[in-house]
Motif scaffolding. Sequence first.
Motif, PDB file in Angstrom:
ATOM      1  N   TYR A  85       0.834  -1.206   0.000  1.00 12.79           N
ATOM      2  CA  TYR A  85       0.000   0.000   0.000  1.00 12.79           C
ATOM      3  C   TYR A  85       0.867   1.255   0.000  1.00 12.79           C
ATOM      4  O   TYR A  85       0.632   2.192  -0.772  1.00 12.79           O
ATOM      5  CB  TYR A  85      -0.910  -0.019   1.220  1.00 12.79           C
ATOM      6  CG  TYR A  85      -1.761   1.213   1.395  1.00 12.79           C
ATOM      7  CD1 TYR A  85      -2.930   1.379   0.655  1.00 12.79           C
ATOM      8  CD2 TYR A  85      -1.406   2.209   2.302  1.00 12.79           C
ATOM      9  CE1 TYR A  85      -3.724   2.513   0.817  1.00 12.79           C
ATOM     10  CE2 TYR A  85      -2.187   3.335   2.470  1.00 12.79           C
ATOM     11  CZ  TYR A  85      -3.342   3.484   1.723  1.00 12.79           C
ATOM     12  OH  TYR A  85      -4.115   4.610   1.891  1.00 12.79           O
ATOM     13  N   ILE A  86       1.879   1.279   0.844  1.00 15.43           N
ATOM     14  CA  ILE A  86       2.730   2.463   0.984  1.00 15.43           C
ATOM     15  C   ILE A  86       3.568   2.701  -0.265  1.00 15.43           C
ATOM     16  O   ILE A  86       3.694   3.827  -0.753  1.00 15.43           O
ATOM     17  CB  ILE A  86       3.635   2.330   2.220  1.00 15.43           C
ATOM     18  CG1 ILE A  86       2.788   2.389   3.500  1.00 15.43           C
ATOM     19  CG2 ILE A  86       4.687   3.449   2.242  1.00 15.43           C
ATOM     20  CD1 ILE A  86       3.547   2.022   4.751  1.00 15.43           C
ATOM     21  N   HIS A  87       4.132   1.631  -0.813  1.00 14.01           N
ATOM     22  CA  HIS A  87       5.078   1.760  -1.930  1.00 14.01           C
ATOM     23  C   HIS A  87       4.438   1.531  -3.298  1.00 14.01           C
ATOM     24  O   HIS A  87       5.134   1.592  -4.320  1.00 14.01           O
ATOM     25  CB  HIS A  87       6.241   0.797  -1.723  1.00 14.01           C
ATOM     26  CG  HIS A  87       7.033   1.083  -0.482  1.00 14.01           C
ATOM     27  ND1 HIS A  87       7.838   2.193  -0.343  1.00 14.01           N
ATOM     28  CD2 HIS A  87       7.123   0.408   0.707  1.00 14.01           C
ATOM     29  CE1 HIS A  87       8.400   2.200   0.848  1.00 14.01           C
ATOM     30  NE2 HIS A  87       7.985   1.128   1.514  1.00 14.01           N
ATOM     31  N   VAL A  88       3.125   1.279  -3.336  1.00  8.63           N
ATOM     32  CA  VAL A  88       2.381   1.052  -4.589  1.00  8.63           C
ATOM     33  C   VAL A  88       3.082  -0.025  -5.415  1.00  8.63           C
ATOM     34  O   VAL A  88       3.447   0.166  -6.568  1.00  8.63           O
ATOM     35  CB  VAL A  88       2.208   2.354  -5.397  1.00  8.63           C
ATOM     36  CG1 VAL A  88       1.123   2.186  -6.456  1.00  8.63           C
ATOM     37  CG2 VAL A  88       1.888   3.525  -4.501  1.00  8.63           C
ATOM     38  N   LYS A 146       1.608   6.729 -10.426  1.00  7.31           N
ATOM     39  CA  LYS A 146       2.165   7.014  -9.112  1.00  7.31           C
ATOM     40  C   LYS A 146       1.311   6.517  -7.951  1.00  7.31           C
ATOM     41  O   LYS A 146       1.828   6.290  -6.855  1.00  7.31           O
ATOM     42  CB  LYS A 146       2.379   8.527  -8.955  1.00  7.31           C
ATOM     43  CG  LYS A 146       3.412   9.103  -9.913  1.00  7.31           C
ATOM     44  CD  LYS A 146       3.545  10.607  -9.726  1.00  7.31           C
ATOM     45  CE  LYS A 146       4.566  11.201 -10.691  1.00  7.31           C
ATOM     46  NZ  LYS A 146       4.676  12.673 -10.532  1.00  7.31           N
ATOM     47  N   GLN A 147      -0.001   6.347  -8.188  1.00  9.22           N
ATOM     48  CA  GLN A 147      -0.897   6.055  -7.067  1.00  9.22           C
ATOM     49  C   GLN A 147      -1.622   4.723  -7.152  1.00  9.22           C
ATOM     50  O   GLN A 147      -2.130   4.246  -6.149  1.00  9.22           O
ATOM     51  CB  GLN A 147      -1.952   7.173  -6.959  1.00  9.22           C
ATOM     52  CG  GLN A 147      -1.402   8.538  -6.617  1.00  9.22           C
ATOM     53  CD  GLN A 147      -2.504   9.582  -6.606  1.00  9.22           C
ATOM     54  OE1 GLN A 147      -3.031   9.987  -7.634  1.00  9.22           O
ATOM     55  NE2 GLN A 147      -2.880  10.008  -5.406  1.00  9.22           N
ATOM     56  N   MET A 148      -1.696   4.124  -8.345  1.00  3.82           N
ATOM     57  CA  MET A 148      -2.573   2.979  -8.529  1.00  3.82           C
ATOM     58  C   MET A 148      -1.804   1.769  -9.080  1.00  3.82           C
ATOM     59  O   MET A 148      -0.703   1.895  -9.608  1.00  3.82           O
ATOM     60  CB  MET A 148      -3.715   3.331  -9.494  1.00  3.82           C
ATOM     61  CG  MET A 148      -4.416   4.656  -9.211  1.00  3.82           C
ATOM     62  SD  MET A 148      -5.085   4.822  -7.532  1.00  3.82           S
ATOM     63  CE  MET A 148      -6.413   3.611  -7.554  1.00  3.82           C
ATOM     64  N   LEU A 149      -2.450   0.598  -8.963  1.00  6.27           N
ATOM     65  CA  LEU A 149      -1.858  -0.647  -9.465  1.00  6.27           C
ATOM     66  C   LEU A 149      -2.687  -1.207 -10.615  1.00  6.27           C
ATOM     67  O   LEU A 149      -2.255  -1.186 -11.760  1.00  6.27           O
ATOM     68  CB  LEU A 149      -1.733  -1.659  -8.320  1.00  6.27           C
ATOM     69  CG  LEU A 149      -0.701  -1.293  -7.251  1.00  6.27           C
ATOM     70  CD1 LEU A 149      -0.850  -2.172  -6.019  1.00  6.27           C
ATOM     71  CD2 LEU A 149       0.710  -1.407  -7.825  1.00  6.27           C
ATOM     72  N   SER A 150      -3.886  -1.705 -10.320  1.00  5.46           N
ATOM     73  CA  SER A 150      -4.782  -2.231 -11.362  1.00  5.46           C
ATOM     74  C   SER A 150      -6.193  -1.720 -11.093  1.00  5.46           C
ATOM     75  O   SER A 150      -7.099  -2.481 -10.755  1.00  5.46           O
ATOM     76  CB  SER A 150      -4.764  -3.758 -11.368  1.00  5.46           C
ATOM     77  OG  SER A 150      -3.471  -4.252 -11.613  1.00  5.46           O
ATOM     78  N   VAL A 198      -8.001  11.763 -14.351  1.00  7.70           N
ATOM     79  CA  VAL A 198      -6.992  10.710 -14.272  1.00  7.70           C
ATOM     80  C   VAL A 198      -5.848  11.056 -15.214  1.00  7.70           C
ATOM     81  O   VAL A 198      -6.044  11.231 -16.415  1.00  7.70           O
ATOM     82  CB  VAL A 198      -7.585   9.333 -14.647  1.00  7.70           C
ATOM     83  CG1 VAL A 198      -6.528   8.247 -14.482  1.00  7.70           C
ATOM     84  CG2 VAL A 198      -8.804   9.016 -13.799  1.00  7.70           C
ATOM     85  N   THR A 199      -4.641  11.166 -14.664  1.00 10.21           N
ATOM     86  CA  THR A 199      -3.468  11.481 -15.456  1.00 10.21           C
ATOM     87  C   THR A 199      -2.479  10.318 -15.420  1.00 10.21           C
ATOM     88  O   THR A 199      -2.669   9.353 -14.689  1.00 10.21           O
ATOM     89  CB  THR A 199      -2.762  12.744 -14.906  1.00 10.21           C
ATOM     90  OG1 THR A 199      -2.327  12.485 -13.553  1.00 10.21           O
ATOM     91  CG2 THR A 199      -3.698  13.937 -14.910  1.00 10.21           C
ATOM     92  N   GLU A 200      -1.456  10.427 -16.242  1.00  6.80           N
ATOM     93  CA  GLU A 200      -0.437   9.369 -16.270  1.00  6.80           C
ATOM     94  C   GLU A 200       0.314   9.305 -14.949  1.00  6.80           C
ATOM     95  O   GLU A 200       0.635   8.250 -14.465  1.00  6.80           O
ATOM     96  CB  GLU A 200       0.547   9.644 -17.401  1.00  6.80           C
ATOM     97  CG  GLU A 200       1.597   8.553 -17.580  1.00  6.80           C
ATOM     98  CD  GLU A 200       2.542   8.819 -18.722  1.00  6.80           C
ATOM     99  OE1 GLU A 200       3.504   8.032 -18.892  1.00  6.80           O
ATOM    100  OE2 GLU A 200       2.348   9.800 -19.452  1.00  6.80           O
TER     101      GLU A 200
END
Length: 253
Positions: A14-17, A91-95, A251-253
């Motif tokens: 969660y912290i390190h994405v 930077k903030q999300m995974l899937s 939503v940005t890159e």
Amino acid sequence: MIKEVFLNKLSDSYIHVKALKKDVFSSHISLEEAYRIQHAFTAAKRANDECLKGYKISMTSPETQALFNAKEPLYGQLTDKQITNKISLSKQMLSPLIELELVFIVKEPLTAASTEEEIINKTQIAPGLEIPDSRFEDWFPKMPKEQVCADGAVGGKVTIGEAKDYTYTDIDNINGKLLFNGQTIDEGTSSVVMGHPLKAIMWLLEKLGQHNLTLEPGMFVSSGTFILPKTLEIGMYTGQFEGIGSVTLSVTE
């Protein structure tokens, strides 16, 4: 007993994405233990200067329950830092996915004993977009419900629009649309959410009561999706709700 090693990996992800392999989760964990892990996961977020701010309700339709072989919804705890109207995918999300949901804003304490009338009087309603995201690779719709639950019911982000007072009829079988860059990509009705979104809140309060929890003033509840989840992409999303209002997410890159 909470699996400390698993909890540490979950918090680190969660912290390190950084996504985890799904097999780090034990297949022998019960749903109740998964909720205990989820609560500990939320507590661990305090080290990141976060606090519990609300809940999301997942699997509020037979169709979404079938995806995870579930017989009832799941709830997930969300923190103040998970509320946003801007997201960076890299930077903030995974899937991440995106869902169209009404959000209840709590004005006065609510418990498992609260009636529908009390819920209406003690909450406001707002348009919302929920962004499910998991700490695990290749999660949708391929994870056991216990793993989904432990991972905060795959809580990612939530976007909340302007709240207002409402009646039962105001949110009964209303239409909602999800737009991407100005074009409608899906739509549904509030009746998909357990027949009526208030039923979802009633379910949540009963479940929270089993865990000695309540809804407190200032909290929110993202009550369940009108549509099947869509993959989140770079662009501008708008959620429009009949008679309630609209909300936007960039939503940005």
